[in-house]
Write an enzyme that holds these catalytic residues in place. Structure first.
Site, PDB file in Angstrom:
ATOM      1  N   ARG A 193       5.759  69.132  63.284  1.00 12.75           N
ATOM      2  CA  ARG A 193       6.873  69.132  62.346  1.00 12.75           C
ATOM      3  C   ARG A 193       8.070  68.474  63.027  1.00 12.75           C
ATOM      4  NH1 ARG A 193       3.633  69.996  59.011  1.00 12.75           N
ATOM      5  NH2 ARG A 193       3.539  71.632  57.444  1.00 12.75           N
ATOM      6  N   GLU A 214      12.224  64.494  55.569  1.00 13.13           N
ATOM      7  CA  GLU A 214      11.244  63.524  55.032  1.00 13.13           C
ATOM      8  C   GLU A 214      11.477  63.360  53.535  1.00 13.13           C
ATOM      9  OE1 GLU A 214       7.384  64.910  56.220  1.00 13.13           O
ATOM     10  OE2 GLU A 214       7.919  64.895  58.323  1.00 13.13           O
ATOM     11  N   HIS A 253       3.929  60.945  57.612  1.00 18.22           N
ATOM     12  CA  HIS A 253       3.302  62.277  57.528  1.00 18.22           C
ATOM     13  C   HIS A 253       1.878  62.196  56.936  1.00 18.22           C
ATOM     14  CE1 HIS A 253       4.379  66.826  57.196  1.00 18.22           C
ATOM     15  NE2 HIS A 253       3.084  66.669  57.433  1.00 18.22           N
TER      16      HIS A 253
HETATM   17  C1  GLV Z   1       0.702  69.216  56.867  1.00 11.97           C
HETATM   18  O1  GLV Z   1       1.633  68.865  57.486  1.00 11.97           O
HETATM   19  C2  GLV Z   1       0.157  70.530  56.955  1.00 11.97           C
HETATM   20  O2  GLV Z   1       0.825  71.447  57.449  1.00 11.97           O
HETATM   21  O3  GLV Z   1      -0.979  70.711  56.496  1.00 11.97           O
END
Ligand code: GLV
Length: 323
Positions: A241, A270, A289
């Protein structure tokens, strides 16, 4: 006549074969867009009548939303991370929270290693160089990067994905160090990873992978001091993250060549824009991401989120329950 079936709200358009499984049991509504999150106002409206919510990482499930949801009994997040959900607030209101671990572990580990290889071997720069027709000749140090094999990898957060990255790293003959809130003796034995405190890990590693969940304890875990402890030839990879790393400090460290490069799949806020300072640095490879983004894995996550929601709302134990 009003239906007596439970009501579900899904915050993004999902493939029909996924939503139809929910529709067999519940009345379902969804935000019929794939690329943009449901507007907050609409979600606050829709949640008023929902018994269950199938949410994404882009949805903030906080006390305001929970207060607007008198019937809500379960939130099923289509993600392993659940920092978008105020779990304690859900618990207070007896709302079950579920997530989708395991099914995305190997896929996210693959992407982490892809970033590691791509940054160290300057793949993006090399490909752009060729596409710009700048290639004049093979030359001795043209786009020379860093070796990965037999180097030292430091993993911050030895959870499922961290362990999957460690297994891959051993294939490259790497030495693998880890830092974790709790020492993991069983994995030290079974995998052959070595524990270090955070500072030792940062000082010894050639590659540092951030794979810890975002919590109050891990917010800005990697900041100015930690970056200054890394080698000038080190590469930082973050597929966890964004807020685990202090972006301003990271920008400064990369700009001043205090560390060699960074591979980032996640950001503080984001989506980041192309104008974001980090995105512009030549020694940053930035991705939108996509850690778990393969068709198979996203289908598995969507189906698991559905399984969890059906189980939670029919009085059974969900497969993966956060609270
Ligand atoms: C994506 O970032 C997740 O946490 O699955």
């Amino acid at each position: 006549m009003e239906s007596t079936r439970g009501k579900i709200y899904i915050t993004r358009r999902l493939p029909k074969e996924v939503t139809s499984r929910l529709q067999e049991v519940f009345d379902c509504k969804w935000w019929d867009h794939e690329d943009v999150p449901v507007p907050r106002e609409l979600l606050l409206q829709e949640i008023k009548t929902a018994d269950g919510l199938l949410s994404m990482v882009t949805d903030r499930i906080d006390s305001e939303l929970l207060d607007a949801a008198p019937r809500l009994r379960a939130v099923s997040n289509m993600a392993v991370g659940y920092d978008n959900i105020q779990v304690e607030e859900a618990k207070k209101r007896n709302v079950i929270v579920c997530n989708t671990p395991d099914v995305l572990t190997e896929t996210t580990a693959d992407l982490t290693v892809a970033l590691l290889l791509a940054t160290s071997r300057r793949l993006e720069e090399s490909a752009i160089f060729l596409k710009n027709d700048e290639w004049k000749s093979w030359s001795p140090f043209l786009l020379a990067g860093l070796d990965v094999h037999h180097k030292t990898l430091g993993i911050i957060g030895l959870g499922r994905i961290g362990q999957a990255v460690a297994r891959r790293a051993f294939g490259f003959g790497m030495k693998v160090l880890y830092y974790n809130r709790h020492r993991r003796m069983a994995e030290e034995q079974s995998l052959g990873v070595e524990y270090r405190d955070l500072e030792s890990l940062l000082r010894e590693s050639d590659f540092v992978c951030v794979l810890t969940p975002l919590t109050a304890d891990t917010y800005h875990l990697i900041s100015e001091r930690e970056l200054s402890q890394m080698k000038p030839t080190a590469v930082l990879i973050n597929t966890a993250r964004g807020p685990v790393v202090d972006e301003v400090a990271l920008y400064t460290a990369l700009k001043n060549n205090q560390i060699w490069a960074a591979g980032l799949d996640v950001f503080d806020r984001e989506p980041v824009r192309a104008s974001h300072p980090l995105v512009h640095l030549p020694n940053v490879l930035a991705l939108p991401h996509i850690g778990s983004a393969t068709v198979d894995t996203r289908m598995a996550m969507a189906n698991l989120a559905v399984d969890n929601l059906i189980l939670a709302l029919t009085g059974k134990e969900p497969k993966y329950r956060v609270c």
